[in-house]
Design an enzyme around this catalytic site. Structure first.
Site, PDB file in Angstrom:
ATOM      1  N   HIS A  16       2.226  -5.097  -2.897  1.00  0.00           N
ATOM      2  CA  HIS A  16       2.538  -6.486  -2.936  1.00  0.00           C
ATOM      3  C   HIS A  16       3.728  -6.979  -3.809  1.00  0.00           C
ATOM      4  O   HIS A  16       4.575  -6.226  -3.790  1.00  0.00           O
ATOM      5  CB  HIS A  16       1.073  -7.300  -3.284  1.00  0.00           C
ATOM      6  CG  HIS A  16      -0.025  -6.978  -2.097  1.00  0.00           C
ATOM      7  ND1 HIS A  16      -1.227  -7.540  -2.266  1.00  0.00           N
ATOM      8  CD2 HIS A  16       0.374  -6.259  -1.023  1.00  0.00           C
ATOM      9  CE1 HIS A  16      -1.797  -7.063  -1.288  1.00  0.00           C
ATOM     10  NE2 HIS A  16      -0.944  -6.485  -0.358  1.00  0.00           N
ATOM     11  N   HIS A  69       1.297 -11.731   7.086  1.00  0.00           N
ATOM     12  CA  HIS A  69       1.388 -11.143   5.993  1.00  0.00           C
ATOM     13  C   HIS A  69       1.701  -9.536   6.732  1.00  0.00           C
ATOM     14  O   HIS A  69       2.739  -8.848   5.951  1.00  0.00           O
ATOM     15  CB  HIS A  69       0.304 -11.187   4.960  1.00  0.00           C
ATOM     16  CG  HIS A  69       0.397 -10.396   3.738  1.00  0.00           C
ATOM     17  ND1 HIS A  69       0.129  -8.941   3.618  1.00  0.00           N
ATOM     18  CD2 HIS A  69       1.051 -10.637   2.624  1.00  0.00           C
ATOM     19  CE1 HIS A  69       0.567  -8.490   2.447  1.00  0.00           C
ATOM     20  NE2 HIS A  69       1.247  -9.416   1.851  1.00  0.00           N
ATOM     21  N   HIS A  70       0.890  -9.047   7.188  1.00  0.00           N
ATOM     22  CA  HIS A  70       1.231  -7.719   7.664  1.00  0.00           C
ATOM     23  C   HIS A  70       0.276  -7.517   9.066  1.00  0.00           C
ATOM     24  O   HIS A  70      -0.615  -8.309   9.409  1.00  0.00           O
ATOM     25  CB  HIS A  70       1.056  -6.678   6.962  1.00  0.00           C
ATOM     26  CG  HIS A  70      -0.516  -6.436   6.698  1.00  0.00           C
ATOM     27  ND1 HIS A  70      -1.296  -6.886   5.720  1.00  0.00           N
ATOM     28  CD2 HIS A  70      -1.293  -5.568   7.331  1.00  0.00           C
ATOM     29  CE1 HIS A  70      -2.514  -6.353   5.642  1.00  0.00           C
ATOM     30  NE2 HIS A  70      -2.693  -5.494   6.763  1.00  0.00           N
ATOM     31  N   GLN A 127      -5.047  -5.643  13.974  1.00  0.00           N
ATOM     32  CA  GLN A 127      -5.672  -6.364  12.850  1.00  0.00           C
ATOM     33  C   GLN A 127      -4.281  -7.337  12.251  1.00  0.00           C
ATOM     34  O   GLN A 127      -3.271  -6.832  12.011  1.00  0.00           O
ATOM     35  CB  GLN A 127      -6.147  -5.552  11.670  1.00  0.00           C
ATOM     36  CG  GLN A 127      -6.631  -6.213  10.471  1.00  0.00           C
ATOM     37  CD  GLN A 127      -6.798  -5.250   9.266  1.00  0.00           C
ATOM     38  OE1 GLN A 127      -5.924  -4.645   8.775  1.00  0.00           O
ATOM     39  NE2 GLN A 127      -8.052  -5.077   8.720  1.00  0.00           N
ATOM     40  N   HIS A 161       4.441   0.400   0.968  1.00  0.00           N
ATOM     41  CA  HIS A 161       3.970  -0.916   0.917  1.00  0.00           C
ATOM     42  C   HIS A 161       3.345  -1.112  -0.451  1.00  0.00           C
ATOM     43  O   HIS A 161       2.225  -0.317  -0.895  1.00  0.00           O
ATOM     44  CB  HIS A 161       2.729  -1.116   2.073  1.00  0.00           C
ATOM     45  CG  HIS A 161       1.925  -2.327   1.792  1.00  0.00           C
ATOM     46  ND1 HIS A 161       2.498  -3.629   2.010  1.00  0.00           N
ATOM     47  CD2 HIS A 161       0.748  -2.641   1.369  1.00  0.00           C
ATOM     48  CE1 HIS A 161       1.675  -4.301   2.043  1.00  0.00           C
ATOM     49  NE2 HIS A 161       0.857  -3.981   1.536  1.00  0.00           N
ATOM     50  N   MET A 171      -1.568  -3.316  -3.856  1.00  0.00           N
ATOM     51  CA  MET A 171      -1.754  -1.765  -3.102  1.00  0.00           C
ATOM     52  C   MET A 171      -0.599  -1.014  -3.369  1.00  0.00           C
ATOM     53  O   MET A 171       0.561  -1.461  -3.741  1.00  0.00           O
ATOM     54  CB  MET A 171      -1.606  -2.133  -1.430  1.00  0.00           C
ATOM     55  CG  MET A 171      -2.882  -3.177  -1.105  1.00  0.00           C
ATOM     56  SD  MET A 171      -2.883  -3.218   0.877  1.00  0.00           S
ATOM     57  CE  MET A 171      -4.402  -4.084   0.800  1.00  0.00           C
ATOM     58  N   HIS A 193      -3.259  -9.864   8.886  1.00  0.00           N
ATOM     59  CA  HIS A 193      -3.638 -10.425   7.804  1.00  0.00           C
ATOM     60  C   HIS A 193      -2.761 -11.720   7.550  1.00  0.00           C
ATOM     61  O   HIS A 193      -1.460 -11.471   7.475  1.00  0.00           O
ATOM     62  CB  HIS A 193      -3.058  -9.311   6.546  1.00  0.00           C
ATOM     63  CG  HIS A 193      -3.367  -9.686   5.004  1.00  0.00           C
ATOM     64  ND1 HIS A 193      -2.952  -9.384   4.126  1.00  0.00           N
ATOM     65  CD2 HIS A 193      -4.175 -11.101   5.039  1.00  0.00           C
ATOM     66  CE1 HIS A 193      -3.323 -10.231   2.999  1.00  0.00           C
ATOM     67  NE2 HIS A 193      -3.990 -11.071   3.293  1.00  0.00           N
TER      68      HIS A 193
END
Length: 820
Positions: free
Chosen positions: A179, A40-41, A105, A177, A249, A107
């Site tokens: 969703h 997703h990211h 990180q 950014h 977001m 997602h």
């Protein structure tokens, strides 16, 4: 990522690895290896201490990413194309950056992508250079945290705005950014009521960093604002800001560069702007951007410039580096000064343009209980000014007085510094003045600030001012004032009052005023002023241009009082400080070496034979020597750095052993090898075990004592050699006869062990770093709870040769305006 399988949808996984160099390095290119079918990211963070050192961990939970403050450096989503930084711009990591680790990180949105049970190794390749970059990159994130999108509501706006209060930044790229419900995200700079667009984009397009408006910079006093436009159509319940795919977001990322002196790697804004402010937002911010397949395809294939003229140096771990592991510790040079300086209370120290030590002392005057009345007026004017020379220029190596001045000028000297023209800027607490004095020996007062013997607290009076700092470029001066007032004043080079400010605080609800701002230092690399706030036992730093608070360093080891500070002139980011006795707490009187970036105490030091009584000022020379002026003992102490090379110690080689082996080589090896081998050993000695400055005199004595020993041993050596000649002749004849008789007798020479020993020493001293292997085995990153920067957006593999040819345009860094 080290081959992971997420256990459920909306899983956040993180992996960490240390920055692959102990020196400063600069990231100049991010190359992603991921696909939105799986990821997703991705987010890349820099920090000092990751929360885990395991191969990977769940960072969407309480654990998170870093124990300390994490700075976002990169983000990727929706197959965004790569982003290459402008020429001469880099994200600073490593030694002096406060970032010793990367945390990646990722997602993972829909876990159905892992039905085939494959293991994910999505991640990033970082291209780095050891070449210092003139401009440092950073991320400014505007983020809404409290927006609620009502079901069925056609338009919901999420607004964010913050006043900007730091050095100028120059945006060169932006990223949006949201969703699924986001329609358009816009970012602006507001200056003098005028809104200027930084960037505007649909968050449904590839979430890359797109070129920002080149005509917009942001400086102190501006406002940065952003708006996300959402729709609640199709939803049957409220939608909140959150980390899952069903949440929303609102993020607007600004990728900027700053002058390297300021180097703020990450800033954010999460404040909701006022309704009155956003009534003036341009209409374009409310117009959704239509997304067509053709438009998306064109965005995905933005071309990237391939200018390689900057000759960047890749930090490749394949290249072996001989890194000596060194400890640094300051030790007193007990033989300094070589003769008594006959000082009074030493109140100030400085360095002149020739790196000589400048001492400011009080001669036969003392600051006692009767020196001032309750209104801070000096009570001992009848004594007249100090008749001795109060300013001494001293050779820093031998301690010999080179020049003396300052007679019949001062009553109670305090602080001293020099400017680039070698003038002295001094404070006198009895005079309540700041004076600019010539250094040519004629004791001319070139400029006087304040009224003699008249304390006050306005812009033209001081009350027992303590110290002065000078900006070497602008000539602006800063005055700490002082024992009565709790403020820092700023003047132009010609003495014009410019501004003043008080103490700062990271917690504005508990802003604690200065309690005797006692010592100042100007940090040229950062354009900051740092203050030793004596009675509060802390060091505070401020932006020199604006007086804006930057940071506070307060340690238990200070014991409640910090008397003086200085900054390393070599640009290695070190602050030197000395503490003082506190009536409330007890702590040994010591000097401290502090890392400005991490605020860690790296070393403490104190005299060996006698203790500090009242260490009052401190300076460091470019060769690493530290001088402390002590008002209590009326003396100046010199300290120097000892360097212990552990690599040599680990090899078990001592100086004496090397000398013995040198003798062995000279007697066993042919003369032509004799020279080179001996030189190699001597070079190794000089690199590995250099005598310290305080030991140089002893070393010279040893050498001079050794010379007559060699001369005395010369005659016996000649006699012994003459006696051995017949014996060697007999042995040679015997060997010759043996060879002739048996025709198989061999004389085998023992090979010298020196090559092997030196090889072992070199082996211990070499650290082999391989960036290629490092990055190949540590791909990927993810971030806790937030989908943020996405600049790299392709899952196609790239080879090292063309990895910098990313597919976005290369942004050009314009130099900051001279006025800033």
């Amino acid at each position: 990522m080290p081959g992971v399988v997420p256990t459920g949808s909306d899983t956040y996984l993180c992996t960490a690895f240390s920055v692959p160099t102990s020196q400063d390095a600069y990231i100049v290119d991010f190359i992603p290896h991921a696909s939105m079918d799986t990821v997703h990211h991705m987010l890349l963070f820099g920090c000092q201490t990751p929360v885990s050192t395991s191969s990977y961990w769940d960072c969407g939970s309480v654990q998170g990413t870093c124990e300390d403050e994490a700075s976002i450096m990169y983000a990727w989503a929706r197959n965004a194309p790569p982003t290459k930084l402008p020429k001469d711009v880099g994200f600073k990591v490593g030694r002096n950056s406060g970032m010793s680790h990367f945390v990646l990180q990722i997602h993972y949105g829909d876990v159905s992508a892992f039905r085939d049970h494959h293991r994910d190794c999505s991640g990033l390749t970082l291209r780095m250079t050891s070449k210092p970059q003139p401009f440092i990159a950073g991320i400014y994130l505007l983020m809404s945290v409290d927006t609620v999108i009502l079901p069925g509501k056609i338009v919901t706006n999420a607004d964010i705005a913050c006043d900007y209060s730091s050095y100028p930044i120059y945006p060169f790229a932006f990223r949006t950014h949201t969703h699924h419900l986001g329609k358009v995200v816009s970012g602006y700079r507001i200056r003098d009521g005028k809104w200027s667009l930084i960037g505007r984009q649909s968050p449904q397009l590839p979430q890359a960093f797109y070129p920002a408006n080149k005509d917009v910079n942001v400086k102190y006093g501006d406002t940065i604002a952003g708006r996300c436009v959402f729709t609640g159509e199709g939803r049957t319940s409220k939608t909140y800001i959150g980390g899952t795919s069903d949440d929303e977001m609102c993020n607007f990322y600004i990728m900027y560069y700053m002058d390297r002196k300021h180097a703020i790697p990450y800033m954010n804004c999460m404040e909701s702007g006022s309704k009155q402010l956003f009534q003036l937002i341009p209409a374009e911010a409310n117009i959704p951007i239509a997304v067509s397949p053709g438009h998306m395809n064109s965005m995905t294939h933005m071309r990237h410039s391939t200018d390689h003229q900057d000759n960047r140096l890749l930090l490749e771990m394949k290249k072996a580096q001989q890194v000596l592991d060194q400890d640094y510790h300051l030790e007193q040079v007990s033989a300094w000064p070589q003769s008594s300086l006959q000082l009074g209370q030493v109140s100030g120290l400085a360095l002149d343009s020739d790196s000589n030590l400048v001492i400011f002392h009080r001669g036969d005057h003392h600051w006692g209980a009767d020196s001032f009345n309750s209104q801070a007026k000096y009570q001992q004017r009848s004594l007249g000014p100090i008749q001795q020379s109060t300013i001494l220029v001293v050779d820093p190596v031998k301690g010999i007085i080179l020049k003396a001045s300052g007679r019949d000028m001062f009553y109670l000297p305090h602080g001293i510094t020099t400017d680039k023209k070698n003038n002295y800027w001094v404070t006198d607490v009895a005079l309540h003045q700041v004076l600019k004095v010539s250094s040519d020996g004629r004791d001319r007062v070139l400029l006087a600030l304040g009224e003699a013997f008249t304390p006050g607290s306005d812009s033209s009076h001081f009350c027992q001012p303590t110290d002065v700092a000078v900006d070497p470029e602008t000539g602006n001066i800063f005055v700490s004032d002082g024992y009565c007032n709790a403020r820092i004043l700023k003047f132009s080079a010609d003495g014009k009052y410019l501004s003043e400010w008080g103490a700062g605080s990271s917690d504005r609800r508990r802003r604690i005023p200065f309690r005797i701002p006692h010592s100042l230092v100007f940090l040229p690399d950062r354009q900051e002023i740092c203050v030793a706030d004596r009675e509060n036992g802390r060091i505070q730093c401020f932006i020199a241009e604006t007086g804006e608070f930057v940071k506070e360093i307060k340690k238990e080891e200070f014991g409640g009082e910090v008397f003086a500070i200085t900054f390393s002139p070599t640009g290695d980011g070190l602050i030197f400080a000395v503490n003082g006795e506190s009536p409330y707490r007890s702590a040994p009187l010591r000097g401290f070496v502090i890392d400005y970036s991490t605020m860690d105490i790296l070393d403490t030091f104190s005299p060996e034979k006698k203790e500090f009584k009242m260490p009052h000022d401190i300076v460091e020379t470019r060769d690493g020597c530290v001088f402390v002026g002590d008002a209590g003992s009326k003396s100046v102490f010199k300290f120097t750095t000892e360097k212990f090379h552990r690599s040599v110690k680990k090899a078990g080689i001592e100086v004496q052993e090397l000398e013995e082996m040198e003798t062995f080589v000279q007697t066993k090896v042919r003369p032509e090898h004799n020279m080179s081998k001996t030189a190699a050993i001597q070079e190794k000695q000089s690199v590995a075990l250099q005598p310290q400055p305080q030991e140089e005199a002893e070393e010279e004595k040893k050498k001079s004592a050794a010379k007559p020993n060699r001369e005395q041993g010369l005659l016996p050596a000649i006699i012994t050699t003459l006696l051995l000649v017949p014996l060697l002749l007999v042995i040679s004849i015997g060997v010759f006869i043996c060879c002739r008789k048996n025709n198989r007798c061999e004389v085998k020479t023992e090979p010298s062990s020196m090559g092997g020993i030196l090889g072992k020493i070199r082996g211990k001293a070499v650290g082999s770093l391989n960036l290629g292997n490092f990055f190949a085995s540590h791909k990927g990153y993810s971030r806790q709870g937030f989908d943020q920067l996405s600049t790299e957006g392709s899952d196609q593999e790239r080879n090292d040769a063309d990895s910098s040819d990313s597919e976005n345009e290369e942004y050009s860094a314009l130099p900051p305006q001279s006025s800033s």
